[in-house]
Design a protein around this motif. Structure first.
Motif, PDB file in Angstrom:
ATOM      1  N   ASN A 296     100.344 -71.740 -41.559  1.00 46.15           N
ATOM      2  CA  ASN A 296     101.584 -72.100 -40.799  1.00 46.15           C
ATOM      3  C   ASN A 296     102.326 -73.247 -41.585  1.00 46.15           C
ATOM      4  O   ASN A 296     103.576 -73.372 -41.518  1.00 46.15           O
ATOM      5  N   ALA A 297     101.768 -74.287 -42.035  1.00 45.91           N
ATOM      6  CA  ALA A 297     102.241 -75.467 -42.390  1.00 45.91           C
ATOM      7  C   ALA A 297     102.923 -75.000 -43.973  1.00 45.91           C
ATOM      8  O   ALA A 297     104.005 -75.347 -44.101  1.00 45.91           O
TER       9      ALA A 297
ATOM     10  N   SER B  60     108.620 -73.813 -46.121  1.00 40.29           N
ATOM     11  CA  SER B  60     109.499 -72.837 -46.949  1.00 40.29           C
ATOM     12  C   SER B  60     108.846 -72.514 -48.262  1.00 40.29           C
ATOM     13  O   SER B  60     109.463 -72.267 -49.500  1.00 40.29           O
ATOM     14  N   GLN B  61     107.585 -72.437 -48.531  1.00 46.34           N
ATOM     15  CA  GLN B  61     106.887 -72.043 -49.455  1.00 46.34           C
ATOM     16  C   GLN B  61     107.256 -70.469 -49.824  1.00 46.34           C
ATOM     17  O   GLN B  61     107.760 -70.020 -49.073  1.00 46.34           O
ATOM     18  N   SER B  62     107.231 -70.365 -50.968  1.00 45.06           N
ATOM     19  CA  SER B  62     107.908 -68.942 -51.559  1.00 45.06           C
ATOM     20  C   SER B  62     106.431 -68.326 -52.147  1.00 45.06           C
ATOM     21  O   SER B  62     105.935 -68.799 -53.027  1.00 45.06           O
ATOM     22  N   TRP B  63     106.252 -67.180 -52.149  1.00 47.38           N
ATOM     23  CA  TRP B  63     105.161 -66.295 -52.977  1.00 47.38           C
ATOM     24  C   TRP B  63     105.707 -64.858 -53.249  1.00 47.38           C
ATOM     25  O   TRP B  63     106.770 -64.316 -52.753  1.00 47.38           O
TER      26      TRP B  63
ATOM     27  N   ARG C  86     106.985 -62.870 -39.400  1.00 49.50           N
ATOM     28  CA  ARG C  86     107.936 -62.020 -38.737  1.00 49.50           C
ATOM     29  C   ARG C  86     108.721 -63.240 -37.771  1.00 49.50           C
ATOM     30  O   ARG C  86     109.773 -63.379 -37.325  1.00 49.50           O
ATOM     31  N   ARG C  87     107.679 -64.154 -37.204  1.00 51.50           N
ATOM     32  CA  ARG C  87     108.011 -65.309 -36.290  1.00 51.50           C
ATOM     33  C   ARG C  87     109.088 -66.194 -37.168  1.00 51.50           C
ATOM     34  O   ARG C  87     110.194 -66.879 -36.358  1.00 51.50           O
ATOM     35  N   ALA C  88     108.805 -66.315 -38.419  1.00 52.95           N
ATOM     36  CA  ALA C  88     109.671 -67.424 -39.109  1.00 52.95           C
ATOM     37  C   ALA C  88     111.058 -66.739 -39.202  1.00 52.95           C
ATOM     38  O   ALA C  88     112.206 -67.646 -39.575  1.00 52.95           O
ATOM     39  N   GLY C  89     111.291 -65.564 -38.826  1.00 51.57           N
ATOM     40  CA  GLY C  89     112.739 -65.053 -38.811  1.00 51.57           C
ATOM     41  C   GLY C  89     113.330 -64.409 -40.189  1.00 51.57           C
ATOM     42  O   GLY C  89     114.204 -64.036 -40.378  1.00 51.57           O
ATOM     43  N   GLY C  90     112.583 -64.616 -41.255  1.00 48.56           N
ATOM     44  CA  GLY C  90     113.267 -63.912 -42.556  1.00 48.56           C
ATOM     45  C   GLY C  90     114.502 -64.459 -42.768  1.00 48.56           C
ATOM     46  O   GLY C  90     115.132 -63.911 -43.582  1.00 48.56           O
TER      47      GLY C  90
END
Length: 185
Positions: A78-79, A84-87, A106-110
């Protein structure tokens, strides 16, 4: 620290509120450590316990010693999402973790509208099964990298076909354990 040639950059995270490990005593089910506790400190705590190395559950000392060579401390999923880590690809090894990862994305909202494939290879919690699954993941990543190189397209555009082909080549019980989702960062 041993030298390892890596073809792909990888990260590992935990999805709980703390790092859960086998118990240090007969009175508790597990030992818990805050994320960020160095692996060396966790190992030292186990080795300082009466019985030392001989009292450790099978494979735990080897796993912690391996982890020490890979990174300093466990990190929380979650951290990483909040920062805003990207994969390019996310691989999980348990259905519960897969669901938690997909739900958190999904909760992060995309809000960046950056698609990322999430693949789960359901794996029993043992050192042997983890080693087998690790080799499968390495082969899968190589297969996907080859597909993106050949097609000159981003992974998100080509991952489903090579993933399905890869799964068909595996033993049936392993192939049935693979699931995937396309989420947005």
């Amino acid at each position: 620290m041993p030298s390892r040639k890596r073809l792909h950059q990888s990260f590992s995270y935990g999805v709980s509120s703390q790092v859960h490990m086998p118990s240090l005593s007969d009175t508790a089910d597990r030992a818990s450590f805050p994320f960020g506790t160095p692996y060396a400190q966790i190992l030292d705590r186990y080795l300082a316990h009466p019985g030392g190395s001989a009292a450790l559950p099978d494979g735990l000392e080897a796993m912690l010693r391996r982890d020490i060579t890979i990174k300093q401390a466990p990190e929380q999923w979650n951290a990483a999402v909040q920062h805003s880590q990207s994969w390019a690809l996310i691989v999980t090894m348990e259905k519960l973790v897969f669901r938690k990862v997909c739900d958190s994305l999904r909760r992060a909202g995309g809000h960046r509208f950056q698609p990322v494939p999430v693949v789960n290879i359901d794996t029993p919690d043992s050192a042997v099964a983890g080693g087998v699954a690790g080799n499968i993941v390495a082969k899968l990543v190589s297969c996907l990298a080859e597909a993106t190189t050949k097609s000159k397209a981003p992974l998100v555009d080509v991952f489903e076909g090579p993933l399905c082909e890869f799964a068909q080549k595996l033993q049936p019980h392993i192939a049935r354990s693979i699931s995937f989702s396309l989420e947005f960062l």
